[in-house]
Motif scaffolding. Structure first.
Motif, PDB file in Angstrom:
ATOM      1  N   VAL A  51      20.927   9.124 -10.702  1.00 52.09           N
ATOM      2  CA  VAL A  51      22.298   9.170 -10.696  1.00 52.09           C
ATOM      3  C   VAL A  51      22.736  10.395 -11.778  1.00 52.09           C
ATOM      4  CG1 VAL A  51      23.010   6.551 -10.655  1.00 52.09           C
ATOM      5  CG2 VAL A  51      22.752   7.497 -12.962  1.00 52.09           C
ATOM      6  N   ARG A  52      23.799  10.902 -11.015  1.00 56.97           N
ATOM      7  CA  ARG A  52      24.258  12.378 -11.407  1.00 56.97           C
ATOM      8  C   ARG A  52      25.828  12.147 -12.082  1.00 56.97           C
ATOM      9  NH1 ARG A  52      23.555  12.593  -5.853  1.00 56.97           N
ATOM     10  NH2 ARG A  52      25.600  13.068  -5.721  1.00 56.97           N
ATOM     11  N   VAL A  53      25.884  12.082 -13.450  1.00 53.82           N
ATOM     12  CA  VAL A  53      26.922  11.806 -14.305  1.00 53.82           C
ATOM     13  C   VAL A  53      27.138  12.860 -15.129  1.00 53.82           C
ATOM     14  CG1 VAL A  53      27.797  10.197 -15.955  1.00 53.82           C
ATOM     15  CG2 VAL A  53      26.096   9.394 -14.171  1.00 53.82           C
ATOM     16  N   GLY A  54      28.576  13.670 -14.824  1.00 49.30           N
ATOM     17  CA  GLY A  54      28.896  14.513 -15.513  1.00 49.30           C
ATOM     18  C   GLY A  54      30.177  14.240 -16.746  1.00 49.30           C
ATOM     19  N   ARG A  55      31.004  14.011 -15.975  1.00 50.88           N
ATOM     20  CA  ARG A  55      32.671  13.542 -16.713  1.00 50.88           C
ATOM     21  C   ARG A  55      32.181  12.530 -17.652  1.00 50.88           C
ATOM     22  NH1 ARG A  55      36.278  10.958 -14.017  1.00 50.88           N
ATOM     23  NH2 ARG A  55      35.226  11.597 -12.202  1.00 50.88           N
TER      24      ARG A  55
END
Length: 234
Positions: free
Chosen positions: A222-226
């Motif tokens: 999973v690609r989680v930034g904010r």
């Protein structure tokens, strides 16, 4: 802030994995650090994050030159122009965004050149980006053309296809994206039968707004930034 955010994200990953009767450690969290300063990346690293995602080639190369401990894994998650292939090949744990045969061939040529120059084989792990939702503004190959492209990639000895990636649509009700993630998983299962030369182990899907649903539907990355770093700076 980052510590509290990470604790919340880890908890939600664990809850989603358990709902799907999976082990939480079967999900790799990629902290999307694009536009974020090195100080924020170092904070996340010191809190245990080892995978970081970037989408701008020049930005990430500058970060790598300044901060790249041996156990840190950089992920290229944004569109790669073919003229940047020589800069990204061999520099990332994964390139998530191989969206065409043309780009794959460019990466193969770049890896061949780097292998000759360094006198050691450079084999770049990649994911095929699929535009499951069919949105015109999104990058990615269509689900229909993916099997044929995957078969053509079998001859590219310097690329190692390890799975698929997609970007779900932005919607108000996150349940609306569940079919997108289901479709990517089903395509992966089909590819395991039709192109068995690759393992197809990785499904990179799910971002800040929808990663729990992606995990329930089989995401391994999973690609989680904010949710980790706060709002992105333009």
């Amino acid at each position: 802030m980052i510590a509290a955010n990470l604790a919340r994200v880890h908890a939600q990953i664990a809850e989603a994995a358990l709902r799907a009767e999976r082990r939480p450690e079967s999900v790799t969290l990629v902290a999307v650090s694009k536009t974020k300063p090195l100080e924020a990346i170092k904070v996340a690293y010191n809190l245990g994050i080892r995978d970081f995602g970037e989408n701008r080639v020049q930005e990430v190369l500058e970060k790598q030159a300044t901060f790249s401990p041996p156990d840190l894994r950089w992920h290229m998650i944004g569109h790669v122009q073919t003229n940047k292939a020589n800069k990204v090949c061999g520099s990332f744990a994964y390139i998530h965004s191989v969206d065409s045969l043309h780009l794959a061939l460019s990466l193969q040529r770049a890896a061949e050149k780097k292998s000759h120059a360094e006198e050691t084989a450079v084999v770049q792990p990649v994911l095929l980006q699929v535009n499951i939702s069919g949105e015109a503004r999104k990058e990615g190959m269509t689900p229909e053309e993916t099997p044929a492209i995957a078969r053509q990639l079998r001859s590219l000895s310097h690329l190692k296809v390890q799975g698929l990636m997609t970007v779900a649509p932005l919607v108000d009700d996150q349940e609306q994206v569940r079919p997108v993630f289901q479709a990517l998983r089903q395509l992966r299962d089909k590819l395991r039968q039709e192109v068995p030369e690759y393992s197809w182990d990785q499904l990179s899907m799910g971002m800040t707004d929808d990663y729990p649903i992606a995990i329930e539907e089989g995401a391994t990355i999973v690609r989680v930034g904010r949710a980790i770093f706060g709002e992105r700076v333009k």
